[in-house]
Motif scaffolding. Structure first.
Motif, mmCIF file in Angstrom:
data_model
loop_
_atom_site.group_PDB
_atom_site.id
_atom_site.type_symbol
_atom_site.label_atom_id
_atom_site.label_comp_id
_atom_site.label_asym_id
_atom_site.label_seq_id
_atom_site.Cartn_x
_atom_site.Cartn_y
_atom_site.Cartn_z
ATOM 1 N N GLU A 30 -19.912 3.255 42.884
ATOM 2 C CA GLU A 30 -19.481 2.097 42.087
ATOM 3 C C GLU A 30 -19.773 2.320 40.605
ATOM 4 N N HIS A 31 -20.939 2.911 40.325
ATOM 5 C CA HIS A 31 -21.295 3.161 38.934
ATOM 6 C C HIS A 31 -20.400 4.249 38.337
ATOM 7 N N LYS A 32 -20.056 5.258 39.128
ATOM 8 C CA LYS A 32 -19.134 6.305 38.658
ATOM 9 C C LYS A 32 -17.785 5.679 38.285
ATOM 10 N N GLN A 33 -17.336 4.729 39.083
ATOM 11 C CA GLN A 33 -16.076 4.051 38.779
ATOM 12 C C GLN A 33 -16.194 3.245 37.485
ATOM 13 N N LYS A 34 -17.351 2.650 37.260
ATOM 14 C CA LYS A 34 -17.590 1.900 36.025
ATOM 15 C C LYS A 34 -17.519 2.837 34.813
ATOM 16 N N ILE A 35 -18.173 4.004 34.927
ATOM 17 C CA ILE A 35 -18.137 4.990 33.840
ATOM 18 C C ILE A 35 -16.699 5.441 33.609
ATOM 19 N N LYS A 75 -13.930 3.911 34.257
ATOM 20 C CA LYS A 75 -13.149 2.824 33.643
ATOM 21 C C LYS A 75 -13.397 2.774 32.133
ATOM 22 N N MET A 76 -14.631 3.093 31.717
ATOM 23 C CA MET A 76 -14.957 3.066 30.289
ATOM 24 C C MET A 76 -14.352 4.246 29.528
ATOM 25 N N ILE A 77 -14.284 5.437 30.139
ATOM 26 C CA ILE A 77 -13.872 6.626 29.382
ATOM 27 C C ILE A 77 -12.445 7.095 29.631
ATOM 28 N N LYS A 78 -11.819 6.667 30.717
ATOM 29 C CA LYS A 78 -10.519 7.239 31.090
ATOM 30 C C LYS A 78 -9.432 7.032 30.038
ATOM 31 N N ASP A 79 -9.442 5.915 29.337
ATOM 32 C CA ASP A 79 -8.419 5.677 28.314
ATOM 33 C C ASP A 79 -8.811 6.248 26.956
ATOM 34 N N ILE A 80 -10.094 6.512 26.763
ATOM 35 C CA ILE A 80 -10.530 7.146 25.516
ATOM 36 C C ILE A 80 -10.042 8.588 25.499
ATOM 37 N N LYS A 81 -10.146 9.257 26.639
ATOM 38 C CA LYS A 81 -9.655 10.621 26.879
ATOM 39 C C LYS A 81 -10.405 11.729 26.146
ATOM 40 N N ASP A 84 -27.131 23.086 29.313
ATOM 41 C CA ASP A 84 -27.297 21.666 29.004
ATOM 42 C C ASP A 84 -26.329 21.244 27.899
ATOM 43 N N VAL A 85 -25.549 20.209 28.168
ATOM 44 C CA VAL A 85 -24.600 19.678 27.193
ATOM 45 C C VAL A 85 -24.659 18.157 27.185
ATOM 46 N N CYS A 86 -24.079 17.586 26.159
ATOM 47 C CA CYS A 86 -23.932 16.133 26.059
ATOM 48 C C CYS A 86 -22.502 15.845 25.642
ATOM 49 N N LEU A 87 -21.933 14.815 26.210
ATOM 50 C CA LEU A 87 -20.594 14.344 25.841
ATOM 51 C C LEU A 87 -20.698 12.896 25.405
ATOM 52 N N SER A 88 -20.063 12.569 24.292
ATOM 53 C CA SER A 88 -20.058 11.171 23.859
ATOM 54 C C SER A 88 -18.623 10.694 23.699
ATOM 55 N N PHE A 89 -18.395 9.479 24.155
ATOM 56 C CA PHE A 89 -17.090 8.828 24.071
ATOM 57 C C PHE A 89 -17.291 7.502 23.358
ATOM 58 N N SER A 90 -16.356 7.128 22.485
ATOM 59 C CA SER A 90 -16.479 5.815 21.853
ATOM 60 C C SER A 90 -15.106 5.211 21.587
ATOM 61 N N ASP A 91 -15.065 3.915 21.728
ATOM 62 C CA ASP A 91 -13.884 3.125 21.410
ATOM 63 C C ASP A 91 -14.379 1.904 20.644
ATOM 64 N N GLN A 92 -14.358 1.988 19.334
ATOM 65 C CA GLN A 92 -14.890 0.900 18.510
ATOM 66 C C GLN A 92 -14.115 -0.390 18.694
ATOM 67 N N ASP A 93 -12.816 -0.298 18.901
ATOM 68 C CA ASP A 93 -12.015 -1.512 19.067
ATOM 69 C C ASP A 93 -12.467 -2.330 20.271
#
Length: 162
Positions: A5-10, A12-18, A65-74
């Motif tokens: 469920e949490h994976k689906q939440k993540i 949902k947050m990043i899929k449109d940011i791409k 070790d890596v980090c990925l950041s996604f953001s959608d300010q709108d």
């Protein structure tokens, strides 16, 4: 890790940011570059196309070790995901994820020996989601500045994994 469920939440947050910023270590210096998601679902692993000869490949071979950041300010969405990166040469997955956007970056086509996938297995992360409008967020910030013991309530924040 996180629940399905949490994976689906993540997702949902990043899929449109791409596009996420991938941070690797270039010797001891963090280095970020944009990477475009190629998958249609998320199960704890993120997939990106890369050139096998790219510096990020050398960097992830030295330190996975890596980090990925996604953001959608709108929409007030911010996601940081940390995990292990590996270069994968799986022709079946390359075929599955190949698309016209990817093809534009690889003029020799999917059979180019330099084409590979970067797999990031997410181990932990954090996300923020503003629940209210920007006007409400500004109100919360102003209110927190007036009250010495208050911090602004700008919405949801959650850490996972690790």
């Amino acid at each position: 890790m996180s629940s399905p469920e949490h994976k689906q939440k993540i997702w949902k947050m990043i899929k449109d940011i791409k596009v996420g910023m991938l941070v690797t270590l270039d010797h001891d210096t963090p280095r970020a570059r944009p990477m475009h998601l190629v998958q249609d679902e998320y199960d704890g692993t993120l997939w990106f196309f890369t050139r096998r000869s790219a510096e990020k490949v050398l960097e992830t071979q030295s330190d996975h070790d890596v980090c990925l950041s996604f953001s959608d300010q709108d929409d007030g969405v911010y996601v940081s995901l940390s995990g292990k990166a590996n270069v994968i040469d799986n022709r079946e997955l390359i075929e599955k994820y190949w698309n016209p956007f990817v093809a534009a970056w690889f003029p020799e086509g999917k059979d180019d020996p330099d084409v590979a996938l970067l797999e990031v297995k997410v181990e932990m992360g954090e996300h923020w989601k503003a629940k209210e409008s920007k006007a409400f967020q500004l109100y919360e910030i102003a209110k927190a500045n007036l009250k010495k013991d208050a911090t602004p309530n700008l919405g949801e924040n959650e850490k996972f994994g690790g």
